[in-house]
Scaffold this motif. Sequence first.
Motif, mmCIF file in Angstrom:
data_model
loop_
_atom_site.group_PDB
_atom_site.id
_atom_site.type_symbol
_atom_site.label_atom_id
_atom_site.label_comp_id
_atom_site.label_asym_id
_atom_site.label_seq_id
_atom_site.Cartn_x
_atom_site.Cartn_y
_atom_site.Cartn_z
ATOM 1 N N GLY A 21 0.816 -1.211 0.000
ATOM 2 C CA GLY A 21 0.000 0.000 0.000
ATOM 3 C C GLY A 21 0.848 1.257 0.000
ATOM 4 N N ALA A 22 1.859 1.280 0.868
ATOM 5 C CA ALA A 22 2.755 2.430 0.934
ATOM 6 C C ALA A 22 3.528 2.589 -0.373
ATOM 7 C CB ALA A 22 3.718 2.269 2.100
ATOM 8 N N LEU A 23 3.908 1.462 -0.974
ATOM 9 C CA LEU A 23 4.628 1.512 -2.248
ATOM 10 C C LEU A 23 3.754 2.117 -3.344
ATOM 11 C CD1 LEU A 23 7.084 0.836 -3.972
ATOM 12 C CD2 LEU A 23 6.150 -1.477 -4.270
ATOM 13 N N ALA A 24 2.479 1.739 -3.367
ATOM 14 C CA ALA A 24 1.565 2.289 -4.373
ATOM 15 C C ALA A 24 1.411 3.795 -4.205
ATOM 16 C CB ALA A 24 0.205 1.602 -4.268
ATOM 17 N N LEU A 25 1.309 4.244 -2.952
ATOM 18 C CA LEU A 25 1.200 5.682 -2.690
ATOM 19 C C LEU A 25 2.469 6.414 -3.114
ATOM 20 C CD1 LEU A 25 -0.476 5.626 0.846
ATOM 21 C CD2 LEU A 25 -1.532 6.401 -1.287
ATOM 22 N N ALA A 26 3.621 5.844 -2.784
ATOM 23 C CA ALA A 26 4.893 6.478 -3.127
ATOM 24 C C ALA A 26 5.079 6.547 -4.639
ATOM 25 C CB ALA A 26 6.051 5.710 -2.492
ATOM 26 N N ALA A 27 4.682 5.495 -5.344
ATOM 27 C CA ALA A 27 4.825 5.481 -6.807
ATOM 28 C C ALA A 27 3.907 6.510 -7.454
ATOM 29 C CB ALA A 27 4.517 4.084 -7.344
ATOM 30 N N THR A 28 2.665 6.567 -6.990
ATOM 31 C CA THR A 28 1.690 7.493 -7.579
ATOM 32 C C THR A 28 2.056 8.934 -7.297
ATOM 33 O OG1 THR A 28 -0.064 5.836 -7.321
ATOM 34 C CG2 THR A 28 -0.749 8.121 -7.682
ATOM 35 N N PHE A 29 2.297 9.235 -6.019
ATOM 36 C CA PHE A 29 2.589 10.618 -5.672
ATOM 37 C C PHE A 29 3.947 11.054 -6.208
ATOM 38 C CE2 PHE A 29 4.289 13.821 -2.673
ATOM 39 C CZ PHE A 29 3.413 14.846 -2.999
ATOM 40 N N MET A 73 1.220 20.475 -1.342
ATOM 41 C CA MET A 73 2.400 19.616 -1.454
ATOM 42 C C MET A 73 3.036 19.358 -0.090
ATOM 43 S SD MET A 73 2.246 18.882 -4.549
ATOM 44 C CE MET A 73 3.762 17.951 -4.781
ATOM 45 N N LEU A 74 3.079 20.349 0.777
ATOM 46 C CA LEU A 74 3.595 20.135 2.127
ATOM 47 C C LEU A 74 2.757 19.074 2.846
ATOM 48 C CD1 LEU A 74 5.290 20.766 4.640
ATOM 49 C CD2 LEU A 74 3.759 22.700 5.096
ATOM 50 N N SER A 75 1.446 19.176 2.727
ATOM 51 C CA SER A 75 0.554 18.217 3.380
ATOM 52 C C SER A 75 0.731 16.819 2.797
ATOM 53 C CB SER A 75 -0.906 18.668 3.222
ATOM 54 O OG SER A 75 -1.108 19.955 3.773
ATOM 55 N N LEU A 76 0.795 16.712 1.477
ATOM 56 C CA LEU A 76 0.900 15.403 0.832
ATOM 57 C C LEU A 76 2.235 14.727 1.126
ATOM 58 C CD1 LEU A 76 -0.780 16.247 -2.592
ATOM 59 C CD2 LEU A 76 -1.651 14.669 -0.856
ATOM 60 N N TRP A 77 3.323 15.486 1.089
ATOM 61 C CA TRP A 77 4.619 14.897 1.441
ATOM 62 C C TRP A 77 4.614 14.422 2.896
ATOM 63 C CZ3 TRP A 77 8.006 13.125 -1.792
ATOM 64 C CH2 TRP A 77 8.242 13.732 -3.014
ATOM 65 N N THR A 78 4.025 15.215 3.783
ATOM 66 C CA THR A 78 3.963 14.835 5.201
ATOM 67 C C THR A 78 3.160 13.556 5.379
ATOM 68 O OG1 THR A 78 4.053 17.174 5.842
ATOM 69 C CG2 THR A 78 3.316 15.614 7.505
ATOM 70 N N LEU A 79 1.999 13.469 4.740
ATOM 71 C CA LEU A 79 1.145 12.287 4.853
ATOM 72 C C LEU A 79 1.823 11.056 4.254
ATOM 73 C CD1 LEU A 79 -2.230 13.993 3.882
ATOM 74 C CD2 LEU A 79 -1.574 13.218 6.165
ATOM 75 N N LEU A 80 2.471 11.253 3.106
ATOM 76 C CA LEU A 80 3.141 10.118 2.463
ATOM 77 C C LEU A 80 4.229 9.546 3.356
ATOM 78 C CD1 LEU A 80 3.743 8.322 -0.010
ATOM 79 C CD2 LEU A 80 5.303 10.122 -0.811
ATOM 80 N N PHE A 81 5.103 10.403 3.867
ATOM 81 C CA PHE A 81 6.191 9.905 4.703
ATOM 82 C C PHE A 81 5.664 9.366 6.038
ATOM 83 C CE2 PHE A 81 9.054 12.541 1.979
ATOM 84 C CZ PHE A 81 9.910 11.511 1.613
ATOM 85 N N ALA A 82 4.540 9.887 6.518
ATOM 86 C CA ALA A 82 3.958 9.351 7.753
ATOM 87 C C ALA A 82 3.527 7.905 7.545
ATOM 88 C CB ALA A 82 2.763 10.204 8.181
ATOM 89 N N VAL A 83 2.903 7.613 6.407
ATOM 90 C CA VAL A 83 2.481 6.247 6.108
ATOM 91 C C VAL A 83 3.691 5.340 5.913
ATOM 92 C CG1 VAL A 83 1.333 4.800 4.387
ATOM 93 C CG2 VAL A 83 0.280 6.945 5.103
#
Length: 390
Positions: free
Chosen positions: A142-150, A351-361
């Motif tokens: 799941g985290a990989l899919a988010l990282a690839a997409t974002f 972008m600040l919010s999305l990067w924060t959420l991505l790295f949190a996951v």
Amino acid sequence: MRAVKICFSIIFLAMLASNVRLISHWNESRGVYDDICYLRQAHLFQRFGWHGLDTSLAREDDGYLAGKLRSIDFPNWNDPTGVPCHTQTADGSKRVMTPPPGTGFVLSLFPEGFQVVPLYALANVAIAGFALYALWLARQPGALALAATFGAISIYFMINPTKASYSMAPTMVVCALAGLLTARLYADESRRHLLMVAAVGIVLGLSASFRIANVLLAAGYFMYFGLFFLVRRSGANFLQGLSFGLAFLLGILPVLTANMVNSGNPLVSAYGGQDTAPPRLDLAVLRAYLADVQFPLIVIVCAWTTLLWHFAKQSGVKRLALLVAGNLALNLAFFATHPVFTQYYIIPIAMLSLWTLLFAVILTPGQTQLDHAPGSDGPRLSEMATADAK
């Protein structure tokens, strides 16, 4: 998963190469007034060193600004009263530039006439680096899919809408760095010390040197630290808020210095007109945002933040979700009542919010996974996905 990571790494690098190839053909004289002001600030730094903070038109004795205005066929290029993004100080003694000095400073690091291309190329490389770091750090499907997409989206955004303003290139890098630091601060309890808090503060403070509106990126942090101290009054919580505030002040020092030099007051910028108009709701501005790509980005941030807060097991991650939500709300409230619309105003907070959420996951595997259903005793989606991957 390794094969997937290699595949998307190749995609990211191909996108980066395409971006750099496109950027290499850009022209610095594209007719945008703000571009000329950023380039003039860079020219002043190259001529006078740190004394280039003084942007008074009285220092325009080499014809640089006039030449730039003529290159874009600006009418009345030799009329000082009509020069774009310059305003008269309150005492009427001089006309100075409105943008903060950060963007001009980073442009000044490159040779005159070849400044924009290397700035954007390096910013693209930095964002691609963050995307690759997130991709290879992901340990679950799941985290990989988010990282690839974002990751792919973030690299694409480095052309559009980032090209709209030179100030956006360094801003996008700062948002990625601040997002990573914020996630590390709250996703890993062992890292929550004053130096990490200070690092977030100084990065967000420096962001205001590129765009003065970036000062809003720290608004939610101040609100969070203040409210958290009021709820749980302790010396540790007070020191965290104090550390963040002092670091932010240190980071924003170039802006305060430039204000002092140009307007005579560190807290008074040279901006005027619509940029300093009182807040009001404008239906035309709201409709413009609703029809722009910024709106679906905000919807995604809101949905992701809600899911993270609801399903997070770790208290630090829940607090991070509240921090992101508060910061987003304050920024949206400002821009929704600001009587000017552009296609990139809300991009930094998104972008600040999305990067924060991505790295949190990514940094909290197994701590932010969704259950099969709320209250269900069935297997978690993460467990099912892991089993399938095996």
